[in-house]
Design a protein around this motif. Sequence first.
Motif, PDB file in Angstrom:
ATOM      1  N   GLU A 145       0.863  -1.184   0.000  1.00  0.00           N
ATOM      2  CA  GLU A 145       0.000   0.000   0.000  1.00  0.00           C
ATOM      3  C   GLU A 145       0.897   1.231   0.000  1.00  0.00           C
ATOM      4  OE1 GLU A 145      -4.123   1.018   0.092  1.00  0.00           O
ATOM      5  OE2 GLU A 145      -3.142  -0.937   0.099  1.00  0.00           O
ATOM      6  N   LEU A 147       0.967   5.414   0.434  1.00  0.00           N
ATOM      7  CA  LEU A 147       0.210   6.606   0.822  1.00  0.00           C
ATOM      8  C   LEU A 147       1.102   7.815   0.658  1.00  0.00           C
ATOM      9  CD1 LEU A 147      -1.581   5.365   4.040  1.00  0.00           C
ATOM     10  CD2 LEU A 147      -2.585   5.776   1.796  1.00  0.00           C
ATOM     11  N   PRO A 148       0.632   8.825  -0.052  1.00  0.00           N
ATOM     12  CA  PRO A 148       1.467  10.017  -0.249  1.00  0.00           C
ATOM     13  C   PRO A 148       1.548  10.836   1.030  1.00  0.00           C
ATOM     14  CG  PRO A 148      -0.701  10.375  -1.198  1.00  0.00           C
ATOM     15  CD  PRO A 148      -0.685   8.958  -0.713  1.00  0.00           C
ATOM     16  N   LEU A 149       2.743  11.304   1.318  1.00  0.00           N
ATOM     17  CA  LEU A 149       2.905  12.294   2.378  1.00  0.00           C
ATOM     18  C   LEU A 149       3.174  13.621   1.678  1.00  0.00           C
ATOM     19  CD1 LEU A 149       5.091  10.135   4.741  1.00  0.00           C
ATOM     20  CD2 LEU A 149       2.647  10.543   4.842  1.00  0.00           C
ATOM     21  N   ASN A 150       3.717  14.575   2.389  1.00  0.00           N
ATOM     22  CA  ASN A 150       3.983  15.838   1.704  1.00  0.00           C
ATOM     23  C   ASN A 150       5.240  15.703   0.850  1.00  0.00           C
ATOM     24  OD1 ASN A 150       5.654  15.540   3.854  1.00  0.00           O
ATOM     25  ND2 ASN A 150       5.888  17.722   4.171  1.00  0.00           N
ATOM     26  N   ASP A 151       5.433  16.661  -0.053  1.00  0.00           N
ATOM     27  CA  ASP A 151       6.586  16.677  -0.955  1.00  0.00           C
ATOM     28  C   ASP A 151       6.715  15.330  -1.658  1.00  0.00           C
ATOM     29  OD1 ASP A 151       7.018  19.219  -0.072  1.00  0.00           O
ATOM     30  OD2 ASP A 151       8.417  18.611   1.480  1.00  0.00           O
ATOM     31  N   ARG A 153       7.593  12.417  -0.511  1.00  0.00           N
ATOM     32  CA  ARG A 153       7.721  11.300   0.417  1.00  0.00           C
ATOM     33  C   ARG A 153       6.486  10.414   0.337  1.00  0.00           C
ATOM     34  NH1 ARG A 153       8.845  12.922   6.136  1.00  0.00           N
ATOM     35  NH2 ARG A 153       6.807  13.897   5.885  1.00  0.00           N
ATOM     36  N   LEU A 155       4.625   6.959   2.150  1.00  0.00           N
ATOM     37  CA  LEU A 155       4.578   5.950   3.202  1.00  0.00           C
ATOM     38  C   LEU A 155       4.233   4.605   2.560  1.00  0.00           C
ATOM     39  CD1 LEU A 155       4.479   5.069   6.179  1.00  0.00           C
ATOM     40  CD2 LEU A 155       2.077   5.758   6.210  1.00  0.00           C
ATOM     41  N   ILE A 157       3.487   0.602   3.065  1.00  0.00           N
ATOM     42  CA  ILE A 157       3.102  -0.432   4.017  1.00  0.00           C
ATOM     43  C   ILE A 157       3.197  -1.775   3.311  1.00  0.00           C
ATOM     44  CG2 ILE A 157       1.292  -1.329   5.497  1.00  0.00           C
ATOM     45  CD1 ILE A 157       0.127   1.489   5.548  1.00  0.00           C
ATOM     46  N   ASN A 167       6.451  -1.027   7.748  1.00  0.00           N
ATOM     47  CA  ASN A 167       6.185   0.235   7.076  1.00  0.00           C
ATOM     48  C   ASN A 167       7.393   1.125   7.134  1.00  0.00           C
ATOM     49  OD1 ASN A 167       5.841   2.323   9.411  1.00  0.00           O
ATOM     50  ND2 ASN A 167       4.857   0.441  10.065  1.00  0.00           N
ATOM     51  N   ILE A 169       9.142   5.023   5.256  1.00  0.00           N
ATOM     52  CA  ILE A 169       8.937   6.195   4.403  1.00  0.00           C
ATOM     53  C   ILE A 169      10.024   6.215   3.347  1.00  0.00           C
ATOM     54  CG2 ILE A 169       8.952   8.711   4.356  1.00  0.00           C
ATOM     55  CD1 ILE A 169       7.914   8.629   7.233  1.00  0.00           C
ATOM     56  N   TYR A 171      11.700   8.222  -0.198  1.00  0.00           N
ATOM     57  CA  TYR A 171      11.781   9.516  -0.887  1.00  0.00           C
ATOM     58  C   TYR A 171      11.841   9.247  -2.375  1.00  0.00           C
ATOM     59  CZ  TYR A 171      12.805  11.297   3.717  1.00  0.00           C
ATOM     60  OH  TYR A 171      12.713  11.631   5.028  1.00  0.00           O
ATOM     61  N   VAL A 175       7.145  14.017  -7.329  1.00  0.00           N
ATOM     62  CA  VAL A 175       5.926  13.906  -6.532  1.00  0.00           C
ATOM     63  C   VAL A 175       4.903  13.072  -7.294  1.00  0.00           C
ATOM     64  CG1 VAL A 175       4.058  15.179  -5.456  1.00  0.00           C
ATOM     65  CG2 VAL A 175       6.349  16.156  -5.507  1.00  0.00           C
ATOM     66  N   LYS A 234      16.518   3.060   7.700  1.00  0.00           N
ATOM     67  CA  LYS A 234      17.602   3.600   8.543  1.00  0.00           C
ATOM     68  C   LYS A 234      17.522   3.066   9.963  1.00  0.00           C
ATOM     69  CE  LYS A 234      18.540   8.101   6.509  1.00  0.00           C
ATOM     70  NZ  LYS A 234      18.215   9.506   6.674  1.00  0.00           N
ATOM     71  N   ASN A 235      16.442   3.393  10.604  1.00  0.00           N
ATOM     72  CA  ASN A 235      16.281   2.922  11.989  1.00  0.00           C
ATOM     73  C   ASN A 235      15.764   1.498  11.979  1.00  0.00           C
ATOM     74  OD1 ASN A 235      16.732   5.589  12.520  1.00  0.00           O
ATOM     75  ND2 ASN A 235      15.369   5.568  14.290  1.00  0.00           N
TER      76      ASN A 235
END
Lengths: 361, 361
Positions: A145, A147-151, A153, A155, A157, A167, A169, A171, A175, A234-235
Motif C-alpha cells: 500500500e 500513501l502520499p505524504l507531503n513533498d 515522500r 509511506l 506499508i 512500514n 517512508i 523519498y 511527486v 535507517k532505523n
Amino acid sequence: MSLQNNHPPLNERSQHLLKVLVERYIRDGQPVGSRTLAEETVLNLSPATIRHVLADLEEHGYLLSPHTSAGRVPTARGYRLFVDGLLTVKPLDDSTVKQCQQQLKPDLNVQGLVSTASNLLSDVTRLTGLVMLPRRDHVTLRHVEFLPLNDNRVLVILVLNEQEVQNRIIYTDRVYSAAELQQAANYLNEVYAGCDVSQLRTQLLQAMQNDREHLNNLMQATVDVASKMFDKPKNSAPDYVMAGQENLLDLADGATGINRLRQLFATFTQKRDILYLLDQCLNAEGIQIFIGEEAGYEVMDECSLVAAPYSVEGKVVGVLGVIGPTRMPYERVISIVDVTAKLLSVALSQKGSDLDLLHDK
Amino acid sequence: MSLQNNHPPLNERSQHLLKVLVERYIRDGQPVGSRTLAEETVLNLSPATIRHVLADLEEHGYLLSPHTSAGRVPTARGYRLFVDGLLTVKPLDDSTVKQCQQQLKPDLNVQGLVSTASNLLSDVTRLTGLVMLPRRDHVTLRHVEFLPLNDNRVLVILVLNEQEVQNRIIYTDRVYSAAELQQAANYLNEVYAGCDVSQLRTQLLQAMQNDREHLNNLMQATVDVASKMFDKPKNSAPDYVMAGQENLLDLADGATGINRLRQLFATFTQKRDILYLLDQCLNAEGIQIFIGEEAGYEVMDECSLVAAPYSVEGKVVGVLGVIGPTRMPYERVISIVDVTAKLLSVALSQKGSDLDLLHDK
DNA sequence: TATTAGCAATCCCCCCGTATGAGTGCTAAA
DNA sequence: TTTAGCACTCATACGGGGGGATTGCTAATA
C-alpha cells in the motif's frame, strides 16, 4: 574455539570427580576441597587420594586453585569437558513445559512470540534470555500500500508472509499523486502477490523490458517506487530481543566487580558482539554452548551462552538462548533452551501453515 | 508530596552555605565539613561559625551527619530547598544543543524520535533517560486496510495521524471474503478518512441507524469489523522508552549495595511505578523534580527523577526525563531535560504540520 | 550579640598482629 | 595404590592502637 590439544585420556574416576566437583561448585559457588569431595562422592576415597587426582586435573588445566589453601574451581576447559560429556541433562518437568506451551500461542504475532519466548527463558532460568528475530531467506509479498505524504515522500506499508506488517517512508524522485500511487499498488498486488520479495525488483525490471511498448507512466511510477521500497530502513528494528537483564546483577558479587558488569551492559547496548556469537549458532545443529573466554571477547569472561537454533517448517531461521555466569546450572538451562527452541519452532510453523490454509480455500 | 511544614525562615547566609554544601557534595560525594566549607565559600567565616550554622540546618532537617566525626550531607529536604530556589541553572553550551538538534530530525518516525530522545538524555547526562510515548487525545484516521487470514481472522492495518502505522489481528463473528473486506475498507476510507478515531464507532452506528433501509451486507461487515478494530491489542507496546540503564550501576557503590539496584531494575521491568510518577508530570507546567523518598516508593530512595512535559502544537502529549542518584548535577540535568523536551516538541510538531501541507495540496 | 579560638571527645578508617581454620603437598607407612 | 600424618600456606576474622577529621562546647573577643 577448538581446544588447544585433545583431551588427554582421563580415567573414569577422574572424570567422575570432576563431574561432582563442577556440580558442587555450580551449586554453591565456593571452591571445592578434597574433604568435601570425599564426602560428596560415592567412591569412598580418602581426601588424600582425591587430592592426588585433583592435582592431576589441575595439571591438565581442568581445575584451578584461587590460592594455596582454597579448594578448587573449574576452568573454562573444565566446564567444557563437563558440558561436552559429563553432565546429565535433566528433562524439564512437565508442568513447566505445559506452562511454556500455553504462553507461546501461535496466534500471537511474530514480535509477540519472540518477546514471549525471551521472557520465558529469562523467567524460568533466572538468567538473561535473548531471541534473535527470525530471518527468512524467503519472504513472500502479500500486499502493498502506498500513501502520499507531503513533498516527494511516500509511506509504504508492506504485508509480508501473511501476517507481518512493515512500514517505512521512502523519498521518490518526483511527486506522485494519490491516484498514481494507487495504481502502482494495485498493479503490484495483482501481479506480484505471493512472490518472493528478494526477486521482485529484478522481475519488475524484466517485465519492463519485455513490454517496452507499454512503458507508460504507470509502469515508471511502479518501478521507481518499488525499487526504493526495499532499501534497508535507517532505523532498522533491533535484531534480537532480550529479557531479564537484571538477572545479570548476580554476577556482581565478589571479585568480578561492578566494572565488568558495566562493560557487559555496554556490550548489550552495542549488541554487535552478541549478534556475532548468535550467528555462529545459526549453522550448528543442536545446542551450542560458549563458555567464558572461549568466545574470544574479554567482556564475556565469566559468562556463558547457551543457545539453540529454531526453525520454521524445518528451516533454521533464528537462534535463541540465555546468557549468564559461567557458573550456571547447565543441566536445567540446556533443557530449557532446548524446549523453548522447539516450542517456538512449533508456534511459528503453525502460523506459517495459515498460508496453506488460506490457499486451500 | 507537599512538604510537611513550610520552610522556616532561613537567613541569606544559611541558604548560601547550604547551597555551597550541596554543590560540593554533588561534586565529590563526600560528606562536607565546616573546614572545607570555610575554604570553599567567599564569606570569610571561621569553621566554628559555620559549625553553628550547620548545626542549625541540621536541626531543621536540611542536613544530616552520617556519624559524629563526619561532615554533613544534604537530606531529601535539603535537596528540595536547593533545587527549588538555590541552584543556578547552567544553560547548556551551544555545541551540545546543536548536536541534539541534529539528532532529533523531524523526518524520523515517532518511534525513532522517542528513542533518539531517550538515548540523547542518557548520553548527555550519563544517567538513565526515559521518554513516555506521546499519547494524543485526538487520533485521526487516515487509511485502513483489511486482509483476510485463515478462518475468521482479519489483519487490520491502520494509518493514523498521517504517518503512524498500527496493525493487529481481529477475530470476526463470521468469515468474510476478500471482496467484502475490500468494500468495507473502501467505505471507511472514503467516508471516515480524517475523522477522529475515538468517535468513529459511534458515528458508524449512527450512520447505520439513519440509512436503515440500506443496511446491507456491506454495512454489516463494515460495522462488525470496524467495531472490533479499536479494541486494545493484547501485547500493547511499552508505554515508555528507556536508555542508559547501565548508568544506574553507578549507584552500586558503597553502602547502597547491589540489592537496591536489583529492586530498581525490577521496578523498571514492571514499570508501573515509573509510569505513575511520569503521569504526575503530565499536568504540571515546567520541570518537575522528584527527590528520593518524596516519591513514596521505597525503591526510589537515593534516586531522583527530573522530568519535563513535551507537547505537540501546544498541547502536552507526554513526559520525558532522567533518573539517577539523588546526588546528581541538577544544574546541568535540568537544562538538558528542558532543552530535550523543547526540541522533541519542535520535532514532533513539525511532523504534525505534514498534515497541513498535505491538505493544502 | 555575633564571632572566634581552643580543646576535649567522638568515631571512622587504616594498619598490624594474632588466632583460626580450611586445604594443600609431601612423605612414609599400610 | 591408597592412606594417615604433618608441616605449610593463605584467606578470613577479630581486636587493639594510632591517625585524622570533625564535632560540640566553653570561654574569650569584637
